[in-house]
Design a protein around this motif. Structure first.
Motif, mmCIF file in Angstrom:
data_model
loop_
_atom_site.group_PDB
_atom_site.id
_atom_site.type_symbol
_atom_site.label_atom_id
_atom_site.label_comp_id
_atom_site.label_asym_id
_atom_site.label_seq_id
_atom_site.Cartn_x
_atom_site.Cartn_y
_atom_site.Cartn_z
ATOM 1 N N ARG A 1 0.834 -1.206 0.000
ATOM 2 C CA ARG A 1 0.000 0.000 0.000
ATOM 3 C C ARG A 1 0.869 1.257 0.000
ATOM 4 N N ILE A 2 0.392 2.250 -0.700
ATOM 5 C CA ILE A 2 1.101 3.535 -0.737
ATOM 6 C C ILE A 2 0.103 4.646 -0.421
ATOM 7 N N ARG A 3 0.567 5.565 0.407
ATOM 8 C CA ARG A 3 -0.358 6.646 0.815
ATOM 9 C C ARG A 3 -0.505 7.650 -0.332
ATOM 10 N N ARG A 4 -1.755 7.937 -0.628
ATOM 11 C CA ARG A 4 -2.043 8.819 -1.768
ATOM 12 C C ARG A 4 -2.553 10.196 -1.311
ATOM 13 N N PHE A 5 -3.380 10.194 -0.274
ATOM 14 C CA PHE A 5 -3.906 11.469 0.227
ATOM 15 C C PHE A 5 -3.783 11.531 1.744
ATOM 16 N N ASP B 1 -10.623 3.830 -3.127
ATOM 17 C CA ASP B 1 -9.716 3.589 -1.994
ATOM 18 C C ASP B 1 -8.879 4.814 -1.655
ATOM 19 N N ALA B 2 -8.437 5.498 -2.709
ATOM 20 C CA ALA B 2 -7.535 6.633 -2.510
ATOM 21 C C ALA B 2 -8.170 7.697 -1.628
ATOM 22 N N MET B 3 -9.462 7.924 -1.797
ATOM 23 C CA MET B 3 -10.118 8.994 -1.052
ATOM 24 C C MET B 3 -10.829 8.484 0.205
ATOM 25 N N VAL B 4 -11.009 7.161 0.338
ATOM 26 C CA VAL B 4 -11.642 6.624 1.551
ATOM 27 C C VAL B 4 -10.577 6.320 2.603
ATOM 28 N N SER B 5 -9.607 5.458 2.241
ATOM 29 C CA SER B 5 -8.565 5.102 3.212
ATOM 30 C C SER B 5 -7.331 5.994 3.081
ATOM 31 N N GLY B 6 -7.230 6.661 1.932
ATOM 32 C CA GLY B 6 -6.040 7.481 1.699
ATOM 33 C C GLY B 6 -4.896 6.689 1.103
ATOM 34 N N GLU B 7 -5.089 5.384 0.920
ATOM 35 C CA GLU B 7 -4.012 4.531 0.400
ATOM 36 C C GLU B 7 -4.506 3.800 -0.842
ATOM 37 N N VAL B 8 -3.533 3.480 -1.723
ATOM 38 C CA VAL B 8 -3.838 2.653 -2.897
ATOM 39 C C VAL B 8 -2.771 1.577 -3.014
ATOM 40 N N ASP B 9 -3.088 0.560 -3.796
ATOM 41 C CA ASP B 9 -2.088 -0.463 -4.058
ATOM 42 C C ASP B 9 -0.965 0.141 -4.903
ATOM 43 N N LEU B 10 0.239 -0.279 -4.635
ATOM 44 C CA LEU B 10 1.391 0.272 -5.358
ATOM 45 C C LEU B 10 1.271 0.019 -6.862
ATOM 46 N N ARG C 1 4.198 11.923 4.649
ATOM 47 C CA ARG C 1 2.749 12.164 4.669
ATOM 48 C C ARG C 1 2.073 11.536 3.461
ATOM 49 N N LYS C 2 2.809 11.402 2.375
ATOM 50 C CA LYS C 2 2.200 10.771 1.210
ATOM 51 C C LYS C 2 3.305 10.103 0.384
ATOM 52 N N GLY C 3 2.900 9.151 -0.421
ATOM 53 C CA GLY C 3 3.876 8.509 -1.305
ATOM 54 C C GLY C 3 4.790 7.538 -0.602
ATOM 55 N N THR C 4 4.523 7.217 0.637
ATOM 56 C CA THR C 4 5.383 6.272 1.354
ATOM 57 C C THR C 4 4.762 4.878 1.326
ATOM 58 N N ILE C 5 5.590 3.896 1.056
ATOM 59 C CA ILE C 5 5.099 2.526 1.127
ATOM 60 C C ILE C 5 4.862 2.202 2.583
ATOM 61 N N LEU C 6 3.634 1.881 2.908
ATOM 62 C CA LEU C 6 3.274 1.754 4.321
ATOM 63 C C LEU C 6 3.495 0.362 4.865
ATOM 64 N N ALA C 7 2.915 -0.634 4.200
ATOM 65 C CA ALA C 7 3.004 -1.985 4.781
ATOM 66 C C ALA C 7 2.594 -3.015 3.743
#
Lengths: 68, 334
Positions: B117-121, B292-301, B326-332
Motif C-alpha cells: 500500500r502507498i499513501r495517496r492522500f 480507496d484513494a479517497m476513503v482510506s487514503g491509500e492505494v495499491d502500489l 505524509r504521502k507517497g510512502t510505502i506503508l506496509a
C-alpha cells in the motif's frame, strides 16, 4: 470512513453556524421594507405564485390567486 | 419726438438680442437639444438607461422601477431556456456515462495488485475533499429544486408540501454554501501546486487518458483529466461563489445585477453538477481501486504505478528507504 463522517459532521456544523448567524442578522423582506405608511404582510411560503411561474394569476373577479 | 421713438425701438431690439444670447450660445454648443421641438420619449429612456425608474420614499428602492425589459428576458431564460439547458447537460452526462460503462466497463489494472500500500492522500486532503463533496451534494439537490422541483416534484407531493420543502431547501442552500466555500478555498491551497499543467498532460489528452486503449499514459500526482476536474471545480466554484454572494446579499446589486448573478449561478451550477457526475463515476464504478484513494487514503502500489508512474518514481526517489512521509510512502505489506 472516519474521515468521511468527520467531514459530514464538519459540513453540518459549519452550515448550522452560518444559518444561525443568518437568522440573527438577516430579516425577511416584508419586515425590513415595512414603514409606518407602508404595511407589508407575511407573504407565506409560496412567494412566486400558485404554479411557481413567477407570474401572479388572477381569478375572474380580479383577486390574486395564492396557494398559501 | 421721432428721434426718441427711434432710440426706444433700437433699445428694445437690443434688449431682445441680449436676452436671447444664452439660448443662441447653447444651440451653437449642442445642436441636438431642441427643447421646443421634441420631448423625451419612453423608448429613448429605455435605450439610454435600460430601464425606466422613478423615486420612492419607502425603503424598497426597487419599487420605483416602472419598466425593466430585461426582466422579461430573464423570465424567458429561467422558465424556458434554463430547464432545457440543465436537463440536456445533466441527463446528457448521465446517459453518456451509462453508455460508456455498458460499452467499455470499468477501467481495470493491467496487472494484479501486489499487496503493497502507498499513501495517496493525507487526512487533511481527504477531509477537505469530503467536506466539499458533502456541501456540493446538498447544494446541488437544493439548487436543482429551484429549476426542476416544480416540474418534477410538485406534481407528486402537492404545492403545500413542495412549498415547505422548498423553503427548507433555500435555508439549506444558503447555509451549506459557506462550508462549500471553505472547502473550495482549502482545495485550491492544498492541490494548486500539483495541478499546474506539465509535459505529461498533452500526451495524456492525446491518448484520451487511455480510456479507449486500456493503456495508462504516464502522469505525475494528478493526470490531465484530474487537473481538468480541479480547474473546473476551482473556476466554477469561484463563479458560483461570486454570484452566490450577490444573491445572498441582494442589496449589494441592483435588479439587473441580481439577474446577471442568477444567469451565472444557474449555468455554472448545472455545468458543475454534470462535471461532478463524471467525477463521481470515475471515482467509484468507473475505475477499479480509485475510491480507496479517497476513503482510506491509500492505494495499491501497482495501481499507483499504472495510473501515476511518474509520481511514484518521484516520491520513492525523494524519500529515503524506510522513512515515513505524509504521502507517497510505502506503508506496509498485507
Amino acid at each position: 470512513m472516519n474521515i468521511i463522517m468527520t467531514s459530514v459532521v464538519t459540513a453540518v456544523l459549519l452550515a448550522a453556524g452560518a444559518g444561525l448567524i443568518f437568522s440573527m442578522t438577516q430579516k425577511a423582506v416584508y419586515e425590513v421594507q415595512a414603514v409606518p405608511s407602508v404595511r407589508l404582510d407575511d407573504p407565506g411560503h409560496n412567494l412566486v405564485g400558485p404554479d411557481w411561474s413567477g407570474l401572479n394569476r388572477t381569478s375572474a373577479n380580479g383577486k390574486v390567486l395564492r396557494s398559501t | 419726438m421721432r428721434w426718441r421713438r427711434g432710440v426706444l425701438a433700437t433699445g428694445f431690439v437690443g434688449l431682445i438680442i441680449l436676452c436671447s444670447m444664452p439660448a443662441l450660445a447653447q444651440s451653437e454648443k449642442d445642436p441636438t437639444i431642441k427643447p421646443m421641438m421634441q420631448s423625451l420619449q419612453e423608448q429613448q429612456l429605455l435605450k439610454e438607461l435600460r430601464k425606466v425608474e422613478g423615486r420612492v420614499t419607502i425603503p424598497d428602492s426597487k419599487a420605483g422601477i416602472l419598466e425593466q425589459p430585461q426582466g422579461r428576458e430573464y423570465q424567458t431564460f429561467h422558465e424556458r431556456i434554463l430547464p432545457w439547458l440543465g436537463a440536456i447537460v445533466i441527463v446528457g452526462m448521465l446517459v453518456a456515462l451509462a453508455l460508456f460503462y455498458l460499452v467499455h466497463g470499468p477501467i481495470r489494472l493491467e496487472r494484479p495488485p501486489i499487496g503493497i500500500r502507498i499513501r495517496r492522500f493525507t487526512p487533511l486532503e481527504r477531509l477537505t475533499h469530503w467536506l466539499t463533496a458533502t456541501s456540493f451534494i446538498v447544494l446541488a439537490i437544493t439548487g436543482l429544486n429551484y429549476v426542476f422541483g416544480k416540474r418534477l416534484l410538485m406534481p407528486l407531493v402537492g404545492p403545500e408540501a413542495f412549498s415547505t420543502w422548498s423553503l427548507w431547501a433555500k435555508y439549506l442552500h444558503n447555509s451549506f454554501a459557506w462550508s462549500f466555500m471553505l472547502g473550495l478555498l482549502l482545495m485550491a491551497v492544498l492541490w494548486l501546486r500539483d495541478n499546474v499543467p506539465d509535459r505529461y498532460d498533452l500526451e495524456w489528452l492525446k491518448q484520451f487518458g487511455g480510456f479507449l486503449s486500456n493503456r495508462h499514459p504516464p502522469a505525475r500526482r494528478f493526470n490531465a483529466g484530474q487537473k481538468l476536474i480541479f480547474w473546473s471545480v476551482v473556476l466554477g466554484g469561484l463563479a458560483l461563489t461570486a454570484s452566490g454572494i450577490v444573491l445572498l446579499f441582494p442589496h449589494v446589486a441592483d435588479i439587473g445585477g441580481i439577474q446577471i448573478a442568477q444567469y451565472v449561478h444557474a449555468v455554472s451550477g448545472a455545468v458543475m453538477t454534470a462535471i461532478m457526475l463524471a467525477h463521481i463515476y470515475i471515482g467509484t464504478v468507473g475505475m477499479v481501486g480509485a475510491l480507496d484513494a479517497m476513503v482510506s487514503g491509500e492505494v495499491d502500489l501497482e495501481w499507483a504505478k499504472e495510473h501515476h508512474p511518474v509520481w511514484v518514481e518521484e516520491e520513492q526517489a525523494r524519500m529515503p528507504e524506510g522513512q515515513q512521509s505524509r504521502k507517497g510512502t510505502i506503508l506496509a505489506e498485507y
